[in-house]
Design a protein around this motif. Structure first.
Motif, PDB file in Angstrom:
ATOM      1  N   GLN A 194       0.827  -1.198   0.000  1.00 52.78           N
ATOM      2  CA  GLN A 194       0.000   0.000   0.000  1.00 52.78           C
ATOM      3  C   GLN A 194       0.867   1.256   0.000  1.00 52.78           C
ATOM      4  O   GLN A 194       2.074   1.208   0.270  1.00 52.78           O
ATOM      5  CB  GLN A 194      -0.927  -0.003   1.219  1.00 52.78           C
ATOM      6  CG  GLN A 194      -1.923  -1.145   1.235  1.00 52.78           C
ATOM      7  CD  GLN A 194      -2.805  -1.114   2.463  1.00 52.78           C
ATOM      8  OE1 GLN A 194      -2.606  -0.321   3.370  1.00 52.78           O
ATOM      9  NE2 GLN A 194      -3.804  -1.993   2.491  1.00 52.78           N
ATOM     10  N   GLU A 195       0.235   2.382  -0.289  1.00 52.26           N
ATOM     11  CA  GLU A 195       0.923   3.675  -0.271  1.00 52.26           C
ATOM     12  C   GLU A 195       1.584   3.899   1.087  1.00 52.26           C
ATOM     13  O   GLU A 195       0.960   3.763   2.134  1.00 52.26           O
ATOM     14  CB  GLU A 195      -0.062   4.804  -0.551  1.00 52.26           C
ATOM     15  CG  GLU A 195       0.552   6.191  -0.421  1.00 52.26           C
ATOM     16  CD  GLU A 195      -0.485   7.283  -0.257  1.00 52.26           C
ATOM     17  OE1 GLU A 195      -0.093   8.454  -0.121  1.00 52.26           O
ATOM     18  OE2 GLU A 195      -1.696   6.957  -0.252  1.00 52.26           O
ATOM     19  N   GLY A 196       2.900   4.227   1.076  1.00 56.91           N
ATOM     20  CA  GLY A 196       3.626   4.519   2.302  1.00 56.91           C
ATOM     21  C   GLY A 196       3.986   3.303   3.122  1.00 56.91           C
ATOM     22  O   GLY A 196       4.603   3.424   4.187  1.00 56.91           O
ATOM     23  N   GLU A 197       3.681   2.089   2.660  1.00 49.41           N
ATOM     24  CA  GLU A 197       3.903   0.866   3.439  1.00 49.41           C
ATOM     25  C   GLU A 197       5.284   0.280   3.174  1.00 49.41           C
ATOM     26  O   GLU A 197       5.835   0.397   2.078  1.00 49.41           O
ATOM     27  CB  GLU A 197       2.831  -0.167   3.101  1.00 49.41           C
ATOM     28  CG  GLU A 197       2.952  -1.469   3.891  1.00 49.41           C
ATOM     29  CD  GLU A 197       1.951  -2.530   3.448  1.00 49.41           C
ATOM     30  OE1 GLU A 197       1.836  -3.556   4.141  1.00 49.41           O
ATOM     31  OE2 GLU A 197       1.290  -2.327   2.392  1.00 49.41           O
ATOM     32  N   SER A 198       5.851  -0.374   4.193  1.00 52.13           N
ATOM     33  CA  SER A 198       7.062  -1.184   4.064  1.00 52.13           C
ATOM     34  C   SER A 198       6.699  -2.633   4.361  1.00 52.13           C
ATOM     35  O   SER A 198       5.915  -2.905   5.274  1.00 52.13           O
ATOM     36  CB  SER A 198       8.159  -0.718   5.019  1.00 52.13           C
ATOM     37  OG  SER A 198       8.585   0.582   4.703  1.00 52.13           O
ATOM     38  N   LYS A 199       7.261  -3.560   3.596  1.00 52.51           N
ATOM     39  CA  LYS A 199       6.951  -4.972   3.807  1.00 52.51           C
ATOM     40  C   LYS A 199       8.230  -5.779   3.650  1.00 52.51           C
ATOM     41  O   LYS A 199       9.029  -5.544   2.737  1.00 52.51           O
ATOM     42  CB  LYS A 199       5.896  -5.442   2.809  1.00 52.51           C
ATOM     43  CG  LYS A 199       5.478  -6.889   2.995  1.00 52.51           C
ATOM     44  CD  LYS A 199       4.376  -7.267   2.018  1.00 52.51           C
ATOM     45  CE  LYS A 199       3.067  -6.575   2.353  1.00 52.51           C
ATOM     46  NZ  LYS A 199       1.942  -7.056   1.506  1.00 52.51           N
ATOM     47  N   THR A 200       8.446  -6.758   4.556  1.00 56.65           N
ATOM     48  CA  THR A 200       9.611  -7.634   4.517  1.00 56.65           C
ATOM     49  C   THR A 200       9.165  -9.061   4.194  1.00 56.65           C
ATOM     50  O   THR A 200       8.214  -9.567   4.801  1.00 56.65           O
ATOM     51  CB  THR A 200      10.369  -7.609   5.854  1.00 56.65           C
ATOM     52  OG1 THR A 200      10.803  -6.266   6.121  1.00 56.65           O
ATOM     53  CG2 THR A 200      11.583  -8.512   5.816  1.00 56.65           C
ATOM     54  N   PHE A 201       9.828  -9.707   3.246  1.00 57.69           N
ATOM     55  CA  PHE A 201       9.507 -11.083   2.882  1.00 57.69           C
ATOM     56  C   PHE A 201      10.807 -11.863   2.710  1.00 57.69           C
ATOM     57  O   PHE A 201      11.907 -11.297   2.772  1.00 57.69           O
ATOM     58  CB  PHE A 201       8.658 -11.122   1.606  1.00 57.69           C
ATOM     59  CG  PHE A 201       9.383 -10.682   0.368  1.00 57.69           C
ATOM     60  CD1 PHE A 201       9.889 -11.612  -0.526  1.00 57.69           C
ATOM     61  CD2 PHE A 201       9.567  -9.330   0.089  1.00 57.69           C
ATOM     62  CE1 PHE A 201      10.559 -11.213  -1.668  1.00 57.69           C
ATOM     63  CE2 PHE A 201      10.225  -8.921  -1.053  1.00 57.69           C
ATOM     64  CZ  PHE A 201      10.728  -9.869  -1.930  1.00 57.69           C
ATOM     65  N   GLU A 202      10.703 -13.169   2.486  1.00 60.27           N
ATOM     66  CA  GLU A 202      11.868 -14.053   2.429  1.00 60.27           C
ATOM     67  C   GLU A 202      12.109 -14.570   1.015  1.00 60.27           C
ATOM     68  O   GLU A 202      11.163 -14.864   0.276  1.00 60.27           O
ATOM     69  CB  GLU A 202      11.691 -15.235   3.379  1.00 60.27           C
ATOM     70  CG  GLU A 202      11.654 -14.838   4.842  1.00 60.27           C
ATOM     71  CD  GLU A 202      11.525 -16.039   5.753  1.00 60.27           C
ATOM     72  OE1 GLU A 202      11.223 -17.151   5.229  1.00 60.27           O
ATOM     73  OE2 GLU A 202      11.737 -15.888   6.974  1.00 60.27           O
ATOM     74  N   VAL A 203      13.394 -14.665   0.671  1.00 55.51           N
ATOM     75  CA  VAL A 203      13.832 -15.308  -0.572  1.00 55.51           C
ATOM     76  C   VAL A 203      14.866 -16.363  -0.186  1.00 55.51           C
ATOM     77  O   VAL A 203      15.819 -16.068   0.545  1.00 55.51           O
ATOM     78  CB  VAL A 203      14.443 -14.300  -1.565  1.00 55.51           C
ATOM     79  CG1 VAL A 203      15.075 -15.028  -2.748  1.00 55.51           C
ATOM     80  CG2 VAL A 203      13.387 -13.313  -2.042  1.00 55.51           C
ATOM     81  N   THR A 204      14.673 -17.600  -0.663  1.00 55.24           N
ATOM     82  CA  THR A 204      15.550 -18.714  -0.303  1.00 55.24           C
ATOM     83  C   THR A 204      16.288 -19.223  -1.541  1.00 55.24           C
ATOM     84  O   THR A 204      15.654 -19.523  -2.574  1.00 55.24           O
ATOM     85  CB  THR A 204      14.748 -19.865   0.328  1.00 55.24           C
ATOM     86  OG1 THR A 204      14.092 -19.391   1.508  1.00 55.24           O
ATOM     87  CG2 THR A 204      15.676 -21.018   0.697  1.00 55.24           C
TER      88      THR A 204
END
Length: 566
Positions: A385-395
């Protein structure tokens, strides 16, 4: 007395350093250089102030003036200029957390003038010093919060001291300060829209080393040519901020539209009874990409012994081009630096993406090179979303023939599905090794140089992570001698200097493979209790109780007489 005077100038240097630190947080009251000309309408384009995207070469010039009272300097003021220049972005670790920050270098030229009345035989101490400071500052990109800081100060000038004959004292001081901050909550939340409010707490560990070279007459042993003093302390800030509204401000000959942010900053110094509240006001301009006017009131530094009663920072000039955010704009980066992996095994990376655009977006990514990579797994479409930060995983899974003791780099290419022209690359660095070393994820206290007293227990602890399946051995050493095992350490010491080392080893690894952390302890004699004050307090309480008893007895007698008369 001469030794006390030397300490006085050391404290002055640290006080000036502390004032520059405080200025990094922006801050209070208006003077004749600034006037508020009008309120701005509540149109959305004015109400929304977004975090600026700083670029290498952006800079801002300010002039400032501050006044101090109390402490070792009874009357001191400081004037000067400060320039902030953006060197670019950098990945650093603060409090065990990796983050991408803006690296800013500041240059400060100042003049400090003051006076101190000393007891005989010194008399009056007056000084007029000039100085130059170069600082490295690191600001969190999402909030512009100052998260790390180090500086060097050179100071020289004349001080007149009345002893028997007047003499001149030339002083050269170098200060080095490291600040490590842990932020709880947002310092600012961008975009800023009045009437937004923020509440946060920051804990700063500050270590300063002041190397003082004072040159005067050769026969003055009170002023040695070199001496080293350590300042080691912790401060907790409780921030309360509120966006009041948009204002049009005249600063010098220029006019700016800025958001007015008011609040308080309550500071508590560890191991001190001082708990003071400073008043904060900042005017933040989207056009300028920084504050156009800041000030502070009642900023007290217990350790340096300086109370900054008031200070103002006024923008003189700047070089920053405001670029409104694109409809779809984002950033992506990996958390941490180099990851570890064994041949034929997998490693998981933490990737963070930030939406800097005006609208919600969906991002996709691809691995651009797969050298020695057997498989790539991870969420391929990230909605943000606008202004959002998101952390995800890459293996990634590495092949058996990947070479040991080699660092491989692989690139993830990100694109916006709404605007394919918007892209960003993330570099994954992986060190291929035969076995992993344990990781010390946290240490308490974080400071490496501690001052404690012989009547208290020194408590230390670490948090460890073992990438291997083996158990870890956590050992504590005092001056090289094994003392205990476990994640926590506690012991009382006699006065003196000690080095405590924690060593963490995997049981399955080679005995010479381990990681260490150190603490340097300065154990001092406990301060003498203030028995006189305690006795005085007890006497006052006894007198108050006695007066209450006498009044109560007299009141009962008067009631008895009145009852007889009736």
């Amino acid at each position: 007395m001469k030794g006390k005077l030397q300490k006085l100038f050391c404290l002055l240097a640290i006080g000036i350093l502390a004032s520059s630190l405080i200025a990094g947080f922006s801050s209070g009251s208006m003077d004749e250089t600034l006037s508020r000309t009008s309120e701005i309408s509540s149109a959305e384009e004015y109400w929304s102030v977004r975090r600026p995207s700083w670029q290498k070469g952006d800079h801002w010039n300010y002039t400032y003036h501050l006044n101090t009272t109390d402490g070792p300097i009874e009357s001191m003021y400081e004037t000067g200029t400060v320039n902030y220049t953006v060197e670019g972005e950098r990945s650093i670790v603060v409090g065990g957390t990796s983050m991408t920050v803006y690296h800013v270098i500041s240059y400060r030229n100042f003049r400090a003038v003051g006076e101190r009345e000393e007891d005989e035989p010194v008399g009056t101490v007056t000084f007029d010093l000039s100085g130059y400071t170069k600082s490295h500052e690191y600001y969190r990109r999402s909030t512009l919060e100052l998260v790390a800081y180090e500086s060097t100060t050179e100071m020289e000038g004349i001080s007149d001291v009345t002893v028997v004959d007047d003499f001149e004292l030339d002083m050269y001081i170098i200060d080095n300060s490291d600040v490590e901050a842990t932020q709880i909550g947002d310092f600012y939340s961008f975009p800023i829209r009045p009437e937004d409010e923020w509440r946060s707490e920051s804990r700063l560990d500050i270590y300063a080393n002041s190397y003082t070279n004072m040159t005067s007459q050769d026969d003055l042993p009170g002023f040695p040519r070199s001496e080293e003093d350590i300042y080691d302390y912790e401060v907790i800030h409780d921030h309360g901020l509120e966006a009041i509204g948009m204002k049009t401000l005249e600063v010098g000959d220029a006019s700016y539209d800025a958001v007015e942010i008011k609040g308080t900053d309550q500071w508590t110094w560890k191991e001190s009874d001082v708990d003071e509240t400073g008043h904060v006001t900042t005017y933040f301009s989207q056009e300028v990409g920084n504050a156009v006017y800041t000030s502070m009131e009642n900023i007290y530094d217990d350790n340096a012994g300086v109370n900054v009663t008031d200070a103002t920072y006024t923008l003189d000039s700047y070089s920053y081009e405001y670029s409104p955010p694109e409809d779809f704009e984002f950033d992506a980066y990996v958390e941490g630096d180099v990851y570890q992996c064994k041949p034929g095994e997998e490693v998981t990376y933490q990737i963070t993406v930030e939406n800097r655009g005006k609208y919600d977006d969906t991002l996709t990514w691809e691995m651009e090179n797969c050298t020695y990579i057997l498989s790539v797994e991870g969420e391929k479409r990230i909605s943000i979303q606008e202004g959002e930060s998101k952390t995800f995983e890459v293996t990634l899974t590495f092949s058996e023939d990947s070479e040991l003791d080699t660092t491989y780099k692989h690139t993830l290419g990100f694109r916006s599905m709404n605007d394919p022209s918007m892209s960003a690359n993330v570099i994954l660095e992986t060190w291929i090794c035969e076995h992993f070393l344990p990781v010390i994820e946290s240490r308490s206290p974080r400071l490496r140089n501690l001052i404690r007293y012989s009547n208290e227990t020194v408590e230390l602890s670490v948090g460890v992570h073992n990438p291997e399946d083996d158990d870890v051995i956590v050992e504590w050493y005092i001056d090289g001698e094994l003392y205990s095992e476990g994640n926590e350490f506690d012991k009382s010491f006699q006065p003196g200097e000690y080095t405590v080392t924690v060593r963490v080893t995997n049981q399955g690894n080679h005995p010479d493979d381990y990681v260490e952390e150190n603490w340097n302890l300065d154990i001092r004699e406990p301060e003498t209790p203030q028995y006189f004050l305690l006795i005085l307090l007890a006497v006052i309480i006894a007198v108050v109780v006695l007066v209450i008893v006498i009044v109560y007895i007299k009141r009962d007698k008067i009631k008895g007489l009145l009852s007889k008369d009736s």
